[in-house]
Enzyme design. Structure first.
Site, mmCIF file in Angstrom:
data_model
loop_
_atom_site.group_PDB
_atom_site.id
_atom_site.type_symbol
_atom_site.label_atom_id
_atom_site.label_comp_id
_atom_site.label_asym_id
_atom_site.label_seq_id
_atom_site.Cartn_x
_atom_site.Cartn_y
_atom_site.Cartn_z
ATOM 1 N N GLY A 187 0.813 -1.214 0.000
ATOM 2 C CA GLY A 187 0.000 0.000 0.000
ATOM 3 C C GLY A 187 0.841 1.256 0.000
ATOM 4 O O GLY A 187 1.945 1.288 -0.557
ATOM 5 N N SER A 188 0.334 2.286 0.652
ATOM 6 C CA SER A 188 0.947 3.608 0.592
ATOM 7 C C SER A 188 2.038 3.786 1.644
ATOM 8 O O SER A 188 2.071 3.072 2.656
ATOM 9 C CB SER A 188 -0.120 4.690 0.797
ATOM 10 O OG SER A 188 -0.578 4.678 2.144
ATOM 11 N N VAL A 191 0.470 4.893 5.213
ATOM 12 C CA VAL A 191 -0.016 3.789 6.052
ATOM 13 C C VAL A 191 1.148 2.917 6.501
ATOM 14 O O VAL A 191 1.137 2.384 7.620
ATOM 15 C CB VAL A 191 -1.067 2.957 5.291
ATOM 16 C CG1 VAL A 191 -1.508 1.755 6.117
ATOM 17 C CG2 VAL A 191 -2.263 3.819 4.928
ATOM 18 N N GLU A 209 5.624 -3.410 0.774
ATOM 19 C CA GLU A 209 5.604 -3.257 -0.684
ATOM 20 C C GLU A 209 4.877 -1.961 -0.986
ATOM 21 O O GLU A 209 3.647 -1.900 -0.925
ATOM 22 C CB GLU A 209 4.906 -4.459 -1.334
ATOM 23 C CG GLU A 209 5.613 -5.783 -1.100
ATOM 24 C CD GLU A 209 6.981 -5.862 -1.754
ATOM 25 O OE1 GLU A 209 7.238 -5.063 -2.683
ATOM 26 O OE2 GLU A 209 7.790 -6.695 -1.343
ATOM 27 N N CYS A 243 1.377 0.229 -8.963
ATOM 28 C CA CYS A 243 2.507 0.757 -8.205
ATOM 29 C C CYS A 243 3.782 0.798 -9.043
ATOM 30 O O CYS A 243 4.712 1.535 -8.731
ATOM 31 C CB CYS A 243 2.732 -0.060 -6.937
ATOM 32 S SG CYS A 243 2.971 -1.828 -7.237
#
Length: 464
Positions: A187-188, A191, A209, A243
């Site tokens: 994710g980001s 976070v 990741e 991504c």
């Protein structure tokens, strides 16, 4: 109820059920059956969540998962074997020295919304292969896929070993208060920081990741039409919500002027005169994500030369290309994660490399050039999670290559053997004989320089 689920899985793990190869192979086979037998349901869920065309769902969600499963099942026995190729010294020449790959325990896998199937199932493949129990937390943003996984996983996999927990951000925060043996998050970066903070009190190892602004550097002699096709496909695949999508283009002014007509022609070929009417163009995942992208586009000082059209009612943004974009532009401050492509100009290879190295290390770096020396020079003078010359995003589909970031784009890697290693503890083992105790006397007190001299001879690694 989170502690109850975790305790149940931990009790199963401690029983040793997940350790034997046959159990792992059975669960991998069951996961394979889950994907193969529910392909249409998966496609329907992905279309509902992201308006994904069948082609993209099969290629980037279903087949990539199947390939990783095939690879793991073919190689599992080899991966599980102890490793005996260990350098020894004279003192340990007669000893049994090896490395065992052992499962970590109960692991938490938090998925992402942009590829809501494969970004949670590929880590699960690795966790199962390594002998762990796992809790899956799919992204709540893609509700159709989330619910499908919550329904199918218990039907196909052991409920004593694997669980799916659904919920929003607050639920995830509550879940993270519990102790896990590993946390795998996709994710980001925002976070990810909270994941690290939650893991710290338990000293839980974490794989992150993430993403970043992955550049596509086009330089030197190039077939501009081939480059345009590969750039458009990799950028606008999944509506730019990848991504590893090329985030921006670096090229000379001369290359830019040749590239723009080729991009227009390619986009028309790919999606027709109105991409919004094309069945092959997806949609932005939620109204909030749509507004974020439109806000970035409106704040940009760049000039829109292709696309720019949008519709809020169905979260549509046309494939959009901008020129005259500066390093300080609103589009260059964070990962775009949508169908918007800024083109920045540089005038030399060295200037392009310097620009890339001034930024955070990206998840992927792409170089397009007919000149091998250009590709090699960029590869040797930059750092990124992954690298691909003369194409985009395809490197992540090969199970033999590690996939992961570096620096701000992530930590740790997976896919194939690399995922197995991520979810395994490499335990260094030595079994010694009771023989040669006469030699061991050299290490016992009372110490002496004479004994130390002989010990150093025995403890020194012998050059091959």
């Amino acid at each position: 109820h989170y502690p109850e689920v975790i305790d149940r899985l931990r009790a199963t793990f401690r029983s040793g059920v997940t350790f034997p190869e046959p159990f792992r192979m059975t669960q991998l086979q069951n996961l394979l059956s889950l994907v193969e037998e529910n392909e249409q349901l998966i496609q329907d869920a992905l279309h509902k969540d992201l308006h994904k065309p069948k082609f993209e769902s099969v290629l980037s969600e279903i087949q990539i998962t199947l390939n990783d499963l095939y690879f793991a099942m073919e190689n599992l026995r080899t991966w599980m074997q102890p490793e005996y190729n260990i350098g020894k010294n004279l003192a340990t020449r007669m000893d049994d020295c090896f490395i065992r790959r052992e499962p970590l325990g109960v692991v938490l896998i938090i998925g992402a919304w942009n590829y809501p199937l494969h970004l949670i199932l590929l880590p699960l493949v690795a966790a199962i292969a390594a002998g762990n129990c796992a809790i899956l937390k799919p992204s709540e943003i893609c509700q159709a896929t989330e619910q499908l996984l919550a329904e199918l996983i218990p039907k196909y996999l052991s409920q004593d070993c694997y669980a799916v927990l659904c919920g929003g951000a607050e639920d995830t925060k509550s879940l993270l208060k519990n102790k896990f043996d590993h946390i795998f998050y996709t994710g980001s970066q925002v976070v990810a920081r909270s994941i690290l903070l939650a893991a710290a009190p338990h000293l839980t190892p974490v794989t992150l990741e993430l993403g970043g602004k992955s550049p596509c550097f086009i330089y030197g002699h190039i077939d501009i039409h081939k480059a345009a096709k590969r750039l458009c496909w990799s950028k606008f695949f999944n509506t730019g919500q990848s991504c590893v999508a090329p985030d921006y283009v670096l090229c000379t002014t001369q290359t830019r002027d040749a590239l723009l007509p080729a991009l227009r022609e390619t986009l028309r070929t790919f999606y027709g005169p109105d991409p919004g009417a094309s069945l092959d163009m997806g949609r932005i995942v939620t109204p909030r994500h749509w507004r974020r992208l439109m806000d970035m586009l409106e704040k940009s000082k760049g000039k829109v030369v292709i696309g720019g059209e949008s519709r809020e009612e169905d979260r549509y943004i046309a494939p959009t290309v901008l020129v005259d974009v500066q390093e300080s532009d609103a589009l260059m401050q964070e990962e775009i994660f949508g169908p918007i492509l800024p083109i920045l100009t540089i005038e030399s290879l060295e200037e392009g490399i310097d620009y890339i190295n001034r930024q955070e290390k990206p998840l992927a770096l792409y170089v397009f050039s007919d000149e091998t020396s250009v590709v090699t020079t960029v590869l040797n003078n930059t750092s990124s999670g992954g690298f691909c010359g003369n194409d985009g995003i395809v490197h992540m589909a090969l199970p033999g290559l590690p996939f992961g970031g570096v620096g701000a784009s992530g930590m740790g890697s997976y896919h194939g053997r690399w995922g197995f290693e991520t979810f395994s503890h490499r335990r260094g083992c030595m079994n010694r004989s009771w023989l040669l105790e006469r030699v061991n006397v050299l290490r016992y007190p009372p110490y002496s320089d004479y004994n130390l001299g002989w010990l150093l001879v025995g403890c020194t690694l012998v050059k091959k």
